[in-house]
Scaffold this active site. Structure first.
Site, mmCIF file in Angstrom:
data_model
loop_
_atom_site.group_PDB
_atom_site.id
_atom_site.type_symbol
_atom_site.label_atom_id
_atom_site.label_comp_id
_atom_site.label_asym_id
_atom_site.label_seq_id
_atom_site.Cartn_x
_atom_site.Cartn_y
_atom_site.Cartn_z
ATOM 1 N N GLU A 1 -5.377 -12.741 -2.530
ATOM 2 C CA GLU A 1 -6.547 -12.311 -3.290
ATOM 3 C C GLU A 1 -7.695 -13.322 -3.247
ATOM 4 O O GLU A 1 -8.855 -12.940 -3.124
ATOM 5 C CB GLU A 1 -6.153 -12.034 -4.738
ATOM 6 C CG GLU A 1 -5.272 -10.809 -4.904
ATOM 7 C CD GLU A 1 -5.173 -10.361 -6.347
ATOM 8 O OE1 GLU A 1 -6.168 -9.835 -6.887
ATOM 9 O OE2 GLU A 1 -4.104 -10.554 -6.948
ATOM 10 N N HIS B 1 20.655 -15.540 5.370
ATOM 11 C CA HIS B 1 21.577 -14.468 5.733
ATOM 12 C C HIS B 1 20.890 -13.361 6.526
ATOM 13 O O HIS B 1 21.517 -12.325 6.798
ATOM 14 C CB HIS B 1 22.240 -13.901 4.467
ATOM 15 C CG HIS B 1 23.113 -14.904 3.778
ATOM 16 N ND1 HIS B 1 24.469 -15.003 4.009
ATOM 17 C CD2 HIS B 1 22.812 -15.882 2.886
ATOM 18 C CE1 HIS B 1 24.967 -15.996 3.278
ATOM 19 N NE2 HIS B 1 23.976 -16.547 2.582
ATOM 20 N N LYS C 1 -8.665 1.902 -5.381
ATOM 21 C CA LYS C 1 -8.757 2.548 -6.694
ATOM 22 C C LYS C 1 -9.705 3.743 -6.661
ATOM 23 O O LYS C 1 -9.441 4.779 -7.287
ATOM 24 C CB LYS C 1 -9.217 1.529 -7.744
ATOM 25 C CG LYS C 1 -8.165 0.516 -8.130
ATOM 26 C CD LYS C 1 -8.698 -0.461 -9.165
ATOM 27 C CE LYS C 1 -7.634 -1.455 -9.588
ATOM 28 N NZ LYS C 1 -8.150 -2.447 -10.573
#
Length: 348
Positions: free
Chosen positions: A231, A247, A341
């Site tokens: 950001e 892993h 948005k």
């Protein structure tokens, strides 16, 4: 030397610098919390939030892990876990009060009968909390949500203390952290080679940083760093934690070597890391070390684990800021989030 005053017209510099002051301000808010509803039968806790508000919940979970005796889960989604019921404390955290995922979780909590409390500056969340006679903790507006971290997690700690889940020891820890942060912010705020956060930014700003911490410990702070680099600096960054990456992800450091040359690895190290994590980190670096030339080990000062975790948060905020400045990018706007948005607002 880049002129950060020109690049940063909305003064993200001050927002980051003020982090310890925000902690003090948030402690005062916490002292004034008055609860009108009953929370005696709570058996588990869910923090519903996104972005900076969710990270506030992550920090609370991390800072209370040795004291809190009931499960605390962070929900970053439109729905709460299926087990939420009348014995669940649901903390809806949204800085603006208009985060659609959090509002959806709020409605889900109403349906499930969860005991709901809100933390917000206002907006639709506060409106609906008041309409339903639910408790709300109001925090100051005027900041980017990611810069209001202290105003998110400190009132949450105070809330858990008011209900009786944690002691008031966190207040002393926070005051101690404030003293530490005020000392170091005076160093981190300067665009100088003597500033280690600026030096770190100089090393990584032209790379894709990969941040590795310890699971359920510094790994949570790695998530914060990733978000801040995204950001503030508008840079892709990724994170994982040990031992999990041993892993699977460790094997991925093999092909696409020209891409790997554009990465940097940030290794978080702390005196309280599990001894096997220390061994794993050393061995992992030996195995994948030659794939990238940039390895940055971050190990910071602090008398307590609590202090060091908040110090690591603050250091990362400054690193992300200086990366933005080195890219000559205004750290404040989040244009792509705003665009998203607007698109979603047109879709029912």
């Amino acid at each position: 030397m880049v002129d950060h005053d020109t690049i940063d017209p909305e003064n993200m510099h001050k927002s980051i610098f003020d982090f310890p002051d925000h902690i003090i301000q948030a402690l005062d808010i916490g002292k004034k919390i008055t609860l009108h509803n009953d929370y005696e039968k709570i058996q588990n806790i869910v923090v519903a939030g996104m972005g900076g508000s969710a990270i506030g919940g992550d920090l609370v979970k991390l800072l209370t892990k040795n004291e809190l005796n009931i499960p605390l889960v962070i929900s970053r989604n439109y729905k709460l876990p299926n087990w939420v019921n009348e014995n669940t404390l649901v903390i809806c955290s949204s800085y603006s009060g208009n985060t659609e995922e959090t509002l959806s979780c709020f409605n889900d909590a109403l349906i499930r009968g969860g005991k709901t409390v809100g933390i917000s500056t206002g907006g639709e969340l506060t409106k609906q909390l008041i309409e339903n006679n639910l408790d709300v903790i109001t925090i100051p507006s005027g900041l980017q949500p990611r810069a209001a971290l202290a105003l998110s997690f400190v009132p949450m700690l105070s809330l858990l203390n008011k209900i009786g889940f944690i002691s008031s020891n966190f207040i002393q820890e926070l005051n101690s952290s404030v003293d530490l942060l005020k000392v170091f912010r005076d160093k981190y705020c300067d665009q100088s080679d003597q500033n280690p956060s600026y030096a770190t930014a100089q090393k990584i700003y032209k790379t894709v940083p990969i941040i590795y911490g310890e699971n359920e410990y510094t790994g949570i702070i790695a998530v914060r760093w990733k978000g801040q680099l995204s950001e503030n600096a508008k840079m892709l960054a990724f994170c994982n934690d040990l031992p999990e990456m041993n892993h699977n992800e460790i094997v991925g450091w093999e092909n696409n070597k020209t891409l790997m040359e554009k990465t940097s690895i940030i290794w978080f190290s702390d005196v309280e890391d599990h001894p096997r994590i220390v061994s794993r980190q050393t061995a992992t670096k030996d195995i994948i070390g030659k794939t990238t030339s940039i390895h940055e080990k971050i190990s910071l000062e602090g008398d307590t684990q609590f202090n060091r975790l908040l110090h690591l948060v603050h250091y990362g905020d400054w690193v992300s800021y200086w990366c933005a400045i080195l890219h000559q990018t205004d750290p404040t706007p989040v244009t792509k989030i705003d665009q998203l948005k607007k698109i979603l607002s047109k879709i029912s």
